[in-house]
Design a protein around this motif. Structure first.
Motif, PDB file in Angstrom:
ATOM      1  N   GLY A   1       0.808  -1.215   0.000  1.00 12.22           N
ATOM      2  CA  GLY A   1       0.000   0.000   0.000  1.00 12.22           C
ATOM      3  C   GLY A   1       0.840   1.264   0.000  1.00 12.22           C
ATOM      4  N   VAL A   2       1.916   1.277   0.791  1.00  5.90           N
ATOM      5  CA  VAL A   2       2.804   2.442   0.854  1.00  5.90           C
ATOM      6  C   VAL A   2       3.492   2.653  -0.491  1.00  5.90           C
ATOM      7  CG1 VAL A   2       4.921   3.353   1.903  1.00  5.90           C
ATOM      8  CG2 VAL A   2       3.152   2.327   3.345  1.00  5.90           C
ATOM      9  N   ALA A   3       4.020   1.571  -1.076  1.00  9.48           N
ATOM     10  CA  ALA A   3       4.706   1.674  -2.364  1.00  9.48           C
ATOM     11  C   ALA A   3       3.758   2.185  -3.445  1.00  9.48           C
ATOM     12  CB  ALA A   3       5.287   0.317  -2.759  1.00  9.48           C
ATOM     13  N   GLN A   4       2.546   1.668  -3.461  1.00  4.55           N
ATOM     14  CA  GLN A   4       1.563   2.106  -4.448  1.00  4.55           C
ATOM     15  C   GLN A   4       1.247   3.587  -4.295  1.00  4.55           C
ATOM     16  OE1 GLN A   4      -2.176  -0.116  -4.577  1.00  4.55           O
ATOM     17  NE2 GLN A   4      -3.269   1.753  -5.181  1.00  4.55           N
ATOM     18  N   ALA A   5       0.991   4.020  -3.060  1.00  6.97           N
ATOM     19  CA  ALA A   5       0.636   5.418  -2.814  1.00  6.97           C
ATOM     20  C   ALA A   5       1.781   6.353  -3.195  1.00  6.97           C
ATOM     21  CB  ALA A   5       0.262   5.603  -1.347  1.00  6.97           C
ATOM     22  N   LEU A   6       3.014   5.947  -2.915  1.00  5.50           N
ATOM     23  CA  LEU A   6       4.172   6.756  -3.284  1.00  5.50           C
ATOM     24  C   LEU A   6       4.306   6.854  -4.799  1.00  5.50           C
ATOM     25  CD1 LEU A   6       6.718   5.375  -0.671  1.00  5.50           C
ATOM     26  CD2 LEU A   6       6.055   7.783  -0.871  1.00  5.50           C
ATOM     27  N   ALA A   7       4.196   5.720  -5.488  1.00  7.04           N
ATOM     28  CA  ALA A   7       4.335   5.714  -6.940  1.00  7.04           C
ATOM     29  C   ALA A   7       3.235   6.540  -7.602  1.00  7.04           C
ATOM     30  CB  ALA A   7       4.312   4.284  -7.464  1.00  7.04           C
ATOM     31  N   GLN A   8       2.027   6.454  -7.088  1.00  3.92           N
ATOM     32  CA  GLN A   8       0.930   7.252  -7.625  1.00  3.92           C
ATOM     33  C   GLN A   8       1.155   8.742  -7.413  1.00  3.92           C
ATOM     34  OE1 GLN A   8      -2.368   4.679  -5.749  1.00  3.92           O
ATOM     35  NE2 GLN A   8      -3.353   5.509  -7.573  1.00  3.92           N
ATOM     36  N   SER A   9       1.987   9.078  -6.414  1.00  7.02           N
ATOM     37  CA  SER A   9       2.286  10.479  -6.111  1.00  7.02           C
ATOM     38  C   SER A   9       3.523  10.975  -6.847  1.00  7.02           C
ATOM     39  CB  SER A   9       2.482  10.658  -4.605  1.00  7.02           C
ATOM     40  OG  SER A   9       1.331  10.216  -3.893  1.00  7.02           O
ATOM     41  N   GLY A  10       4.107  10.132  -7.681  1.00  9.69           N
ATOM     42  CA  GLY A  10       5.230  10.543  -8.504  1.00  9.69           C
ATOM     43  C   GLY A  10       6.603  10.210  -7.970  1.00  9.69           C
ATOM     44  N   PHE A  11       6.685   9.554  -6.822  1.00  8.10           N
ATOM     45  CA  PHE A  11       7.984   9.193  -6.261  1.00  8.10           C
ATOM     46  C   PHE A  11       8.562   7.973  -6.972  1.00  8.10           C
ATOM     47  CE2 PHE A  11       6.057  11.587  -2.796  1.00  8.10           C
ATOM     48  CZ  PHE A  11       7.122  12.362  -2.351  1.00  8.10           C
ATOM     49  N   HIS A  12       9.877   7.901  -7.006  1.00  5.81           N
ATOM     50  CA  HIS A  12      10.571   6.699  -7.452  1.00  5.81           C
ATOM     51  C   HIS A  12      10.749   5.808  -6.225  1.00  5.81           C
ATOM     52  CE1 HIS A  12      11.272   8.481 -11.360  1.00  5.81           C
ATOM     53  NE2 HIS A  12      11.718   9.570 -10.754  1.00  5.81           N
ATOM     54  N   VAL A  13      10.311   4.562  -6.321  1.00  4.56           N
ATOM     55  CA  VAL A  13      10.219   3.682  -5.161  1.00  4.56           C
ATOM     56  C   VAL A  13      11.124   2.463  -5.334  1.00  4.56           C
ATOM     57  CG1 VAL A  13       8.651   2.304  -3.728  1.00  4.56           C
ATOM     58  CG2 VAL A  13       7.825   4.405  -4.820  1.00  4.56           C
ATOM     59  N   LEU A  14      11.832   2.105  -4.270  1.00  4.30           N
ATOM     60  CA  LEU A  14      12.556   0.843  -4.188  1.00  4.30           C
ATOM     61  C   LEU A  14      11.787  -0.044  -3.216  1.00  4.30           C
ATOM     62  CD1 LEU A  14      16.141   2.317  -3.667  1.00  4.30           C
ATOM     63  CD2 LEU A  14      15.241   1.368  -5.810  1.00  4.30           C
ATOM     64  N   LEU A  15      11.182  -1.112  -3.708  1.00  3.90           N
ATOM     65  CA  LEU A  15      10.400  -2.010  -2.847  1.00  3.90           C
ATOM     66  C   LEU A  15      11.216  -3.278  -2.605  1.00  3.90           C
ATOM     67  CD1 LEU A  15       7.844  -2.715  -1.294  1.00  3.90           C
ATOM     68  CD2 LEU A  15       6.831  -3.539  -3.431  1.00  3.90           C
ATOM     69  N   LEU A  16      11.555  -3.512  -1.336  1.00  2.00           N
ATOM     70  CA  LEU A  16      12.445  -4.604  -0.954  1.00  2.00           C
ATOM     71  C   LEU A  16      11.712  -5.707  -0.203  1.00  2.00           C
ATOM     72  CD1 LEU A  16      15.451  -5.671  -0.339  1.00  2.00           C
ATOM     73  CD2 LEU A  16      15.223  -4.405   1.797  1.00  2.00           C
ATOM     74  N   ASP A  17      11.985  -6.941  -0.588  1.00  2.00           N
ATOM     75  CA  ASP A  17      11.574  -8.092   0.219  1.00  2.00           C
ATOM     76  C   ASP A  17      12.572  -9.214  -0.023  1.00  2.00           C
ATOM     77  OD1 ASP A  17      10.024  -9.884   1.886  1.00  2.00           O
ATOM     78  OD2 ASP A  17       8.318  -8.579   1.495  1.00  2.00           O
ATOM     79  N   ILE A  18      12.359 -10.352   0.647  1.00  2.00           N
ATOM     80  CA  ILE A  18      13.399 -11.381   0.696  1.00  2.00           C
ATOM     81  C   ILE A  18      13.423 -12.304  -0.515  1.00  2.00           C
ATOM     82  CG2 ILE A  18      13.500 -11.376   3.214  1.00  2.00           C
ATOM     83  CD1 ILE A  18      11.730 -13.867   3.209  1.00  2.00           C
ATOM     84  N   SER A  19      12.381 -12.286  -1.354  1.00  6.36           N
ATOM     85  CA  SER A  19      12.374 -13.192  -2.501  1.00  6.36           C
ATOM     86  C   SER A  19      11.672 -12.557  -3.696  1.00  6.36           C
ATOM     87  CB  SER A  19      11.677 -14.508  -2.150  1.00  6.36           C
ATOM     88  OG  SER A  19      10.275 -14.334  -2.057  1.00  6.36           O
TER      89      SER A  19
END
Length: 283
Positions: A17-35
């Motif tokens: 949800g955070v990554a989506q909201a940031l991307a929709q607001s024009g931010f460049h996002v790095l989304l990290l998880d383990i796999s």
């Protein structure tokens, strides 16, 4: 604030949800998880959420879904976070896990980076102690679902600077959200009250005072709540509820925060709520 690079740690419900909201607001996002498997699932979830939003906003000018997704880089390594200006951590509500994540972020990220813990109960001051500059650490407690909730609980740790609070508020403003600043005590405002309410509602079911549906109906129809406490528990995730109540119980050494045995039993049985299809209700 300018559209900078924001790192998001954890691709679960909140991280997505955070990554989506940031991307929709024009931010460049790095989304990290383990796999990569978890990240592929996150990408699919974001795409589905965006399609769902478009259905409810027909007639409004909207960016294309591929363009929004392009702003998100899906990674399994912390190394790209060296370029991040702001990091929002969303991992599970367990101190040992959060500790490992923040220690790694402290090693990798630049000196100017601001670190926000999206936590419902864990001390921001304690998390700040893991960083070389605790003035850059604060809490940002987003509500679920993140893209639809316009208010965020912003937590000031003991060392959090006014500049860090301002940076966080500017980021939230760019996301179309308002931050309400509170001071650091476990549970802050929202979950210090909410977790007690949910936990007590589970006791009502355990003690056979009322069925889950009737408990929720009373809160919706008598008090005008959009959701009852047990519906809310299923939305948040019963495992997350348990972890949060355990943190409050440990932090305050107060019996009023003792987790309900039924809550623990349901989590042990894998009944987490909406995230896996069965909690107090079936999904």
């Amino acid at each position: 604030m300018s559209k900078q690079i924001v790192g998001v740690v954890g691709a679960g419900v909140m991280g997505v949800g955070v990554a989506q909201a940031l991307a929709q607001s024009g931010f460049h996002v790095l989304l990290l998880d383990i796999s990569n498997e978890l990240l592929e699932h996150a990408k699919e979830e974001i795409s589905n959420n965006l399609r769902f939003q478009r259905m409810f906003n027909k007639g409004q000018q909207q960016e294309s879904i591929p363009l929004i997704i392009e702003r998100i880089t899906f990674v399994t390594d912390y190394a790209p976070f060296a370029d991040a200006d702001f990091v929002i951590e969303n991992v599970t509500e367990k101190w040992e896990i959060k500790k490992q994540v923040h220690e790694r972020l402290n090693e990798v990220c630049a000196d100017h980076c601001v670190f926000a813990a999206n936590t419902s109960a864990i001390s921001i001051t304690r998390l700040g102690s893991l960083h070389r500059d605790p003035t850059h650490v604060l809490g940002m407690h987003f509500m679920n679902p993140v893209p639809q909730k316009n208010t965020v609980e912003v937590i000031r740790g003991y060392h959090t600077s006014a500049e860090t609070i301002e940076t966080a508020q500017n980021l939230l403003k760019a996301m179309g959200k308002e931050g309400i600043v509170v001071n650091d005590m476990p549970g802050f405002v929202s979950n210090r009250v909410l977790m007690l309410t949910v936990n007590e509602a589970i006791y009502l079911v355990q003690d056979q005072v009322a069925a889950a549906a009737d408990v929720d109906k009373i809160f919706r129809e008598c008090f005008g709540h959009k959701m009852g406490p047990l519906e809310t528990a299923d939305l948040i995730g019963l495992d997350t509820i348990l972890y949060s109540v355990e943190v409050l119980y440990e932090s305050y050494s107060d019996s009023k925060y003792r987790p309900c045995p039924l809550l623990r039993k349901m989590v042990d049985a894998g009944l987490y709520g909406r995230k896996n299809g069965q909690g107090f209700y079936a999904y």
